[in-house]
Design an enzyme around this catalytic site. Structure first.
Site, PDB file in Angstrom:
ATOM      1  N   SER A  61     -14.620 -25.130  -2.921  1.00 37.82           N
ATOM      2  CA  SER A  61     -14.646 -26.572  -3.110  1.00 37.82           C
ATOM      3  C   SER A  61     -14.337 -27.396  -1.798  1.00 37.82           C
ATOM      4  O   SER A  61     -14.465 -28.587  -1.606  1.00 37.82           O
ATOM      5  CB  SER A  61     -13.632 -26.791  -4.196  1.00 37.82           C
ATOM      6  N   LYS A 109      -7.078 -29.141  -1.440  1.00 42.11           N
ATOM      7  CA  LYS A 109      -7.898 -30.470  -0.966  1.00 42.11           C
ATOM      8  C   LYS A 109      -7.456 -31.133   0.177  1.00 42.11           C
ATOM      9  O   LYS A 109      -6.460 -30.988   0.705  1.00 42.11           O
ATOM     10  CB  LYS A 109      -7.867 -31.398  -2.358  1.00 42.11           C
TER      11      LYS A 109
END
Length: 194
Positions: A61, A109
């Protein structure tokens, strides 16, 4: 005062005739550490475990910034002093996890917007407060759209660098800042490709 005796290496080096000419005043660095050395090591270990942690990257990701299998260092101290900044890469607890569940999923993230910012994705471009963002660190432009969303107080908006393959704020909304664990510092081990 040391509670332990000198090591055998220390005794053999200081008594070895060929080494007596060395103009070193002390061979103390070869001695076995005393109680004070162990206490210092204990304090350093406690501080390390309190203010940092090591993590493993299990998914793509955050590709290309972080790859599957990377080992990273996360520091947890700076957010006690200051608020997270845009472009900080943070680890955080899963905001969709229900209270009382035993498993604690941790994500990593990038923060793209803070409280009060307006976020929007249109035609593969991220807009923050109406300004198109130049993001040369992402894998590819997003293929999804995000309607104009304002980040509430006490929250941030996070997206993975692999925008089209990331479970992030475009799926579940803004991230409460209380869920943030720490800030990515460095990748200390990257596995070689086969």
């Amino acid at each position: 005062m040391s509670l332990l005796r000198s090591s055998a290496i220390y005794n053999s080096v200081t008594n070895y005739p060929a080494l007596r000419w060395i103009p070193c005043q002390s061979w103390g660095f070869l001695r076995w550490p005393g109680l004070d050395g162990f206490l210092r090591l204990l304090v350093v270990g406690l501080l390390w475990s309190t203010f940092s942690e090591l993590r493993f990257i299990p998914s793509s990701s955050m590709f290309p910034t972080l790859r599957v299998g990377d080992r990273i260092m996360v520091e947890k101290a700076s957010y006690y002093i200051k608020n997270p900044s845009i472009h900080d890469i943070v680890t955080f607890k899963d905001p969709t996890q229900l209270y009382g569940e035993n498993t604690e999923t941790v994500f990593i993230k990038r923060i793209v917007a803070k409280a009060g910012d307006a976020v929007e994705v249109q035609d593969g471009v991220l807009y923050i407060n109406g300004v198109a963002q130049q993001e040369d660190f992402i894998a590819q432009p997003p293929t999804y759209t995000i309607p104009l969303t304002t980040v509430p107080n006490g929250h941030v908006y996070v997206l993975g660098d692999n925008r089209n393959n990331s479970y992030d704020s475009h799926v579940w909304g803004t991230l409460p800042m209380k869920n943030i664990i720490g800030r990515y510092v460095t990748c200390y081990h990257r596995p070689t490709s086969i």
